[in-house]
Design a protein around this motif. Sequence first.
Motif, PDB file in Angstrom:
ATOM      1  N   LEU A 279      58.233  42.007   4.559  1.00 22.23           N
ATOM      2  CA  LEU A 279      59.223  42.366   5.570  1.00 22.23           C
ATOM      3  C   LEU A 279      58.559  43.296   6.571  1.00 22.23           C
ATOM      4  O   LEU A 279      57.915  44.267   6.177  1.00 22.23           O
ATOM      5  CB  LEU A 279      60.415  43.082   4.920  1.00 22.23           C
ATOM      6  CG  LEU A 279      61.462  43.662   5.886  1.00 22.23           C
ATOM      7  CD1 LEU A 279      62.235  42.541   6.585  1.00 22.23           C
ATOM      8  CD2 LEU A 279      62.431  44.580   5.148  1.00 22.23           C
ATOM      9  N   ASP A 306      57.263  34.350   1.277  1.00 23.63           N
ATOM     10  CA  ASP A 306      58.459  34.488   2.121  1.00 23.63           C
ATOM     11  C   ASP A 306      58.330  35.775   2.926  1.00 23.63           C
ATOM     12  O   ASP A 306      58.445  36.872   2.381  1.00 23.63           O
ATOM     13  CB  ASP A 306      59.709  34.524   1.232  1.00 23.63           C
ATOM     14  CG  ASP A 306      60.994  34.609   2.058  1.00 23.63           C
ATOM     15  OD1 ASP A 306      60.940  34.389   3.281  1.00 23.63           O
ATOM     16  OD2 ASP A 306      62.050  34.903   1.465  1.00 23.63           O
ATOM     17  N   TYR A 307      58.056  35.641   4.203  1.00 23.58           N
ATOM     18  CA  TYR A 307      57.920  36.802   5.082  1.00 23.58           C
ATOM     19  C   TYR A 307      59.010  36.791   6.131  1.00 23.58           C
ATOM     20  O   TYR A 307      59.290  35.757   6.729  1.00 23.58           O
ATOM     21  CB  TYR A 307      56.535  36.822   5.763  1.00 23.58           C
ATOM     22  CG  TYR A 307      55.521  37.643   5.000  1.00 23.58           C
ATOM     23  CD1 TYR A 307      55.138  37.261   3.717  1.00 23.58           C
ATOM     24  CD2 TYR A 307      54.976  38.808   5.541  1.00 23.58           C
ATOM     25  CE1 TYR A 307      54.230  38.027   3.003  1.00 23.58           C
ATOM     26  CE2 TYR A 307      54.059  39.569   4.830  1.00 23.58           C
ATOM     27  CZ  TYR A 307      53.688  39.178   3.554  1.00 23.58           C
ATOM     28  OH  TYR A 307      52.789  39.938   2.845  1.00 23.58           O
ATOM     29  N   LYS A 308      59.619  37.966   6.351  1.00 24.49           N
ATOM     30  CA  LYS A 308      60.652  38.072   7.376  1.00 24.49           C
ATOM     31  C   LYS A 308      60.304  39.208   8.331  1.00 24.49           C
ATOM     32  O   LYS A 308      59.794  40.246   7.913  1.00 24.49           O
ATOM     33  CB  LYS A 308      62.010  38.322   6.736  1.00 24.49           C
ATOM     34  CG  LYS A 308      62.512  37.099   5.983  1.00 24.49           C
ATOM     35  CD  LYS A 308      63.993  37.131   5.737  1.00 24.49           C
ATOM     36  CE  LYS A 308      64.526  35.740   5.504  1.00 24.49           C
ATOM     37  NZ  LYS A 308      63.903  35.073   4.331  1.00 24.49           N
ATOM     38  N   ASN A 338      58.241  31.783   7.050  1.00 20.95           N
ATOM     39  CA  ASN A 338      58.247  32.987   7.881  1.00 20.95           C
ATOM     40  C   ASN A 338      59.399  32.872   8.869  1.00 20.95           C
ATOM     41  O   ASN A 338      59.466  31.942   9.650  1.00 20.95           O
ATOM     42  CB  ASN A 338      56.917  33.131   8.645  1.00 20.95           C
ATOM     43  CG  ASN A 338      56.954  34.276   9.654  1.00 20.95           C
ATOM     44  OD1 ASN A 338      56.672  34.095  10.829  1.00 20.95           O
ATOM     45  ND2 ASN A 338      57.325  35.452   9.199  1.00 20.95           N
ATOM     46  N   ALA A 339      60.335  33.801   8.790  1.00 20.81           N
ATOM     47  CA  ALA A 339      61.476  33.792   9.711  1.00 20.81           C
ATOM     48  C   ALA A 339      61.495  35.101  10.476  1.00 20.81           C
ATOM     49  O   ALA A 339      61.171  36.158   9.922  1.00 20.81           O
ATOM     50  CB  ALA A 339      62.775  33.622   8.929  1.00 20.81           C
ATOM     51  N   ASN A 340      61.844  35.032  11.728  1.00 21.34           N
ATOM     52  CA  ASN A 340      61.833  36.226  12.576  1.00 21.34           C
ATOM     53  C   ASN A 340      63.114  36.351  13.373  1.00 21.34           C
ATOM     54  O   ASN A 340      63.692  35.355  13.792  1.00 21.34           O
ATOM     55  CB  ASN A 340      60.665  36.144  13.565  1.00 21.34           C
ATOM     56  CG  ASN A 340      59.338  36.146  12.852  1.00 21.34           C
ATOM     57  OD1 ASN A 340      58.888  37.185  12.391  1.00 21.34           O
ATOM     58  ND2 ASN A 340      58.731  34.976  12.711  1.00 21.34           N
ATOM     59  N   PHE A 399      69.652  39.946   6.885  1.00 20.97           N
ATOM     60  CA  PHE A 399      68.427  39.159   7.011  1.00 20.97           C
ATOM     61  C   PHE A 399      67.288  39.855   6.256  1.00 20.97           C
ATOM     62  O   PHE A 399      66.569  39.236   5.461  1.00 20.97           O
ATOM     63  CB  PHE A 399      68.131  39.037   8.512  1.00 20.97           C
ATOM     64  CG  PHE A 399      66.847  38.354   8.882  1.00 20.97           C
ATOM     65  CD1 PHE A 399      66.769  36.973   8.890  1.00 20.97           C
ATOM     66  CD2 PHE A 399      65.741  39.098   9.260  1.00 20.97           C
ATOM     67  CE1 PHE A 399      65.588  36.348   9.258  1.00 20.97           C
ATOM     68  CE2 PHE A 399      64.565  38.479   9.622  1.00 20.97           C
ATOM     69  CZ  PHE A 399      64.493  37.093   9.630  1.00 20.97           C
TER      70      PHE A 399
END
Lengths: 434, 250
Positions: A279, A306-308, A338-340, A399
């Motif tokens: 994160l 899993d990177y946010k 990866n979600a941003n 999130f």
Amino acid sequence: MSLSEYTDQWLSAVMPQVSEGPGWLTDLRQGAVEQFATQGLPHARLENWKYTDVKALAKRDFSLPKKVDAAELVAEKSLGVQGLRLVFVDGLFSPELSDLGDLPKGVNVLPLADNANAAKTVLGQVAAANFSGFTALNLASWQDGVLIDLANNAVLEQPVYLQFVSTAQENAVLIQPRILIKAGVHAQATVIEHYSGAEEAASFSNVVTEVDLADGARITHYKLQQESAKQYHVASLHVQQQRDSRFTSHNICLGGKLARQDIQVELNAEGAEVYLDGLYLGNGRQHLDNHTLVNHNAPHTNSNEDYKGILNDRSRGVFNGRAVVHRNAQKIEAHQSNANLLLSDKAEIDTKPELEIYADDVKCSHGSTTGQLDESALFALRSRGIDEAMARGLLTLAFANEVIDRIEIPEVHDQIEEAVAGRLPEKFNLKGLV
Amino acid sequence: MLEVKDLRVSVEDKEILKGLNLTINPGEVHAIMGPNGAGKSTLSAVIAGRDGYEVTAGSITFEGENVLEMEIEERARAGMLLGFQYPVEIPGVKNVYLLKAALNAKRKHLGLPEIEAPEFMKLVREKLQFMKMDNSFLHRSVNEGFSGGEKKRNEILQMLTLEPKLALLDEIDSGLDIDALKVVSEGVNSLRDAGRSIVMVTHYQRLLDYIVPDHIHVLSDGKIIKSGDKSLALELEKRGYDWVIEEAAQ
């Protein structure tokens, strides 16, 4: 001046440290000095450093740290984790603030500067000196750190809390910790690396962590970076895994002016699996870069990433997640996501999930999204009387919580959630809620 | 309390409500019934302020205020709450955060200070117990992984905590088995009060056995074509809607 011209300046700053330690170590350090002299600091023409320019960092003068008293600051920044605690003030071990407790049989936790010989067979075994100029610099001139050595079947129930605190000094200091974790067959432990600093601290932390997992070993690693807005932070975590071992990484990146984290994992034998959670939350002009590399070197190995990222103001995020499936590494699974969330028009993310596959019987997925908040959820919250700004804050925290909720240590979970809530844009104001 | 006058609403240029009139007085329970596509859900969506509905004529007032000029959250704070037909899952937002933020928003609107943590927990635990929900619900994400019945109970839990003046329940009975329907109905009935009004939009007579309305309206093709007392529901159950529609056409 070009970047390479700063190399000598850096070398002369760290030279007194190169001669510290027993003979075998100073030999090793000397080799790394030569490596650094050749390699220099990474420049933007290198693919891996394309989006992160370290020139502003290279230009700075740093001096080596001295022992200072910082009991109050250490207490203020502590996450209060139950268990073993090793405190490092400006990178130097502080025995009076630490608590090594009673260690179970087969477990050694040793501050590194005073116990260098114990690390002779471990140091530099997982992290290559030439991984980057920073890695070479750390090997040449690390000052302190820890060796966590777990014998076969040794299980450490309580986490090891490594608290690194930077003080505000007239001359900015160069802090170079070395963290070594060696887990024997079926050994288990949780290690927390926590970095924070005084508001005016302007130091540079250059960290290298090496983790070696034997068959069936399980290590959970937390990297919590909450340094001050003036600090530079570059760190690399190198992991080597044998058969049926499991490594879990929680990498929370909230602080720093410029922060770069590399994670390199070698899955060397069947059944080895790795979980990489991350994160990053950027405000102001923060620059936060995360690069991960997983090498599937053997069949039946698994990786899950899993990177946010949440980027506000003019902050910039970089994510590069690379999984390489080598020849004959059949029946592997590699998943990356990866979600941003971009909270302002001027925030930026450069994201690149990469899969390189040289085997033909594999299960892989990767994806990257950059988006805004879910409108139907926003309506649902507002329809309960919650104003739009706070509804956006709640959804932004939500999130982040998808990553935070996987933190298994309650004190760490709650304080990271609170820290994230407190770092959201002012108008969200979730401080009293969480 | 709520006055809807000659309301015309279009969705993507198609007129759905075609001059709807409805008056709800304090303390009354109304049921709005009607065939599929009559505009039942459109009415509650427009009152709550959902996007995508264009009001082309008419007015909605709540306690004398023009509802159509209010923001979504202002409507809720004024005392109008919509119970959703399909409650949204909000991963990562814990129920306890939603309830606390919503309750404090209402208190702020009323000029009250934020609720103290112990008082809040006591209140919410009471309501949970009434809805036969476990305390662990509080730390689960809003509706995430909830069964259909749990989602509807959660809607009523929010109503019980926020105590609206007007509760709009959009097909609160859909997808419920009989046990869940009883719990939900008990929750709604506990809200009945001389100062509070309830409007239920429903497809089925069954709900009205558990929550007995004072007034029943038949909505067809964008208009209320017949109103009556609870005996109308029984007649609709027996004879369907066609006779009402024919009667209205004459």
